[in-house]
Scaffold this active site. Sequence first.
Site, PDB file in Angstrom:
ATOM      1  N   GLU A   1       0.848  -1.198   0.000  1.00  0.00           N
ATOM      2  CA  GLU A   1       0.000   0.000   0.000  1.00  0.00           C
ATOM      3  C   GLU A   1       0.881   1.246   0.000  1.00  0.00           C
ATOM      4  OE1 GLU A   1      -1.985  -1.025   3.565  1.00  0.00           O
ATOM      5  OE2 GLU A   1      -3.074  -2.663   2.624  1.00  0.00           O
TER       6      GLU A   1
ATOM      7  N   GLU B   1      -4.676  -6.657   2.478  1.00  0.00           N
ATOM      8  CA  GLU B   1      -3.440  -7.335   2.888  1.00  0.00           C
ATOM      9  C   GLU B   1      -3.510  -8.839   2.675  1.00  0.00           C
ATOM     10  OE1 GLU B   1      -4.966  -4.994   4.644  1.00  0.00           O
ATOM     11  OE2 GLU B   1      -3.503  -3.444   5.147  1.00  0.00           O
TER      12      GLU B   1
ATOM     13  N   ASP C   1       1.165  -3.789  13.031  1.00  0.00           N
ATOM     14  CA  ASP C   1      -0.115  -3.915  13.738  1.00  0.00           C
ATOM     15  C   ASP C   1      -1.223  -4.459  12.823  1.00  0.00           C
ATOM     16  OD1 ASP C   1       0.519  -1.670  16.190  1.00  0.00           O
ATOM     17  OD2 ASP C   1       1.540  -1.408  14.278  1.00  0.00           O
TER      18      ASP C   1
ATOM     19  N   HIS D   1      -1.100   1.217  16.237  1.00  0.00           N
ATOM     20  CA  HIS D   1      -0.076   1.615  15.262  1.00  0.00           C
ATOM     21  C   HIS D   1       1.303   1.775  15.906  1.00  0.00           C
ATOM     22  CE1 HIS D   1      -3.795   2.805  13.203  1.00  0.00           C
ATOM     23  NE2 HIS D   1      -3.115   2.831  12.076  1.00  0.00           N
TER      24      HIS D   1
END
Lengths: 344, 336
Positions: A35, A66, A91, A135
């Site tokens: 990405e 993903e 994460d 994150h």
Amino acid sequence: MSTANKVRKLSMAEAISEGIGQEMARDERVFVMGEDIGKYGGIFSATTGLLDQFGPERIMDTPISETGFMGAAIGAAAEGLRPISELMFVDFFGVCFDQIYNHLAKNTYMSGGACKFPVVITTGIGGGYNDAAQHSQCLYAMFAHVPGLKVVVPSNAYDAKGLMIQAIRDDNPVVFMYHKGIMGLSWMSYFEGSTNEVPAEPYTIPFGQAKVVRDGKDLTIVTLSQMVQKSVLAADKLAAEGIEAEIIDLRTLVPLDKETVLRSVAKTGRLLVADEDYLSFGVSGEIAAIVAEQLNHLQLKAPVRRLAVPDVPIPFSRPLEQFAIPQVDAIAAEARALMQLTLD
Amino acid sequence: MDPTSEQLLWMYEKMVEIREYEETMAKVYLEGKLPPKIQKGLAFDIGAGPVPGEMHLAAGQEPVAVGVCAHLRREDTVVGAHRPHHFAIAKDVDLLGMTSEMFGKANGLGKGKGGHMHLFDPAVKFSCSGIVGAGAPQACGAALAAKKLGKDWVAVSFFGEGAANQGAFHEALNLASLWKLPVIFVCEDNKYGISVEKSASTAIESNADRAAGYGMPGVLVDTNDAVAVFRAAGEAVARARRGEGPTLIEVKTDRYLGHFQGDPETYRPKNEAQQLRQHDPIVILGAQLRARGELDDAKDAALRSTISARVQAAYEHGRNSPYPAPEDALLHVFAD
């Protein structure tokens, strides 16, 4: 011109993208999927400049899928290609871990070695910039726990380039985990020790070779990733107080260089593990166990101490986060406390 | 595209082989698993006998495998699911290695490390997975590789109707269409996800309709018939080879046996399987071949005897091959 100008320093992000680019130029089977890795150059700049050099056929922006592109990396690797697949933040493994741990990690084994999956997963780890619990994690212990994945956790630009080239040339799945706070980004404070001299030519660093970052006789600090940089700063403070810490940068968790750890602990007799992952069931426990298993061969002067995130999600607010993630002062304090301990 | 006589015969023979393989396995699998040979109080012991573990058989679902694989070459990739034998046989996976693997033997495809849900035969580009829906993204990767390598190879992802409710399926469809990948997604609707009927799991009648959401053709084959599958797959494979992108096909098929062997099947009417067997696709294709003058009793008996000998030899091979040394469990974690 002074000789200092001849030293070429790169940030860890620059070193990683340079390593990837050199391997892509050498081997046309290598390509990158992920990405925002194209025009954006990777959210953490791990692929900056590569789109211009190699075009969209080999630097492929993906949908936010993903599972889709991690699975595609497996399928493409089975056909002989060598994909690099970026999981923007570690994460996010939760949305695609089936492809990683049930397939990528196991298919070589379940095929009795008949199938190879030369995939590199690159992923950003770590906190320290108030990005909160979803994150900011390290999670390398989770990947290292699953058999079949090699796990690389560099602490500086020089190592990152050599380990990246090694990773791409490996015929096995490699999870390459870069800490955001040592990438040398222009928009996030970082530990400057991570930006260092990087040769322009390609080179490799073998997996499973920890590095003695600093020699010392009083205690051993076993650490990795950004915590190496923090430990170096802590060791400077300790040295001013007359405590000489030896720092071991593990560099890779799988394979793990147990010998270097044991050699150092045998020398100093004191072990502190400094880790940014969660405390329980992780790297710090593993290193402590490795030492415990060798107590018939080495003599400790004090009990092992572990410093890690104290089994809480990474909090958002600055004082909370700075408390939860071990900082330089905390490492120094743990080392001092360790020096006061004895076995009797 | 209609099948030639040669293709019809190939499909017939493969279906006979698959059925023989599955029905033999249904018997072999039960060896050693039933009272009085097992722990007292148990009705069945899944870990006992020469073929331990779960066992998902595909008797009845043969048309899906042969109708698609009739169009495939050795270089084309097939990614199967947890019920993989019919695909493996139709893709010419090494029958001896595959059978040895199910017996857990050292000369199995995975040296005894995979078992029946995890068969890998790179020589014919076959793999499968025990995780529902997981194969679709991997087929996209194989197709991406074909495209990058400039080959006209295709990849087929086979999965059950239950998998069409997995995120992996939807991510894969989007990716395949976005990148115009030469993939054929083939959904086997055998009406049940283990025990749950499709009407209780899936918001729409036909998964083929889901193709529209991803800008690709969706084809429903509403009969468990090899020729009907062959026609639909022929279009899809040709389209993929031409570089025009993916297709989603759903086939209404029939599962004659339980989800796994030992399944009490309390969720479906007692005589359902028996009724389904009234429309046996092997009998139907056999009748077509006879009508075309391509098959008679003598030829049928001869080919069945040859196939049976091959299948039984594979079982003997699996049964009689040696186990791996226990410490071989430590090998092959990495490919070094």
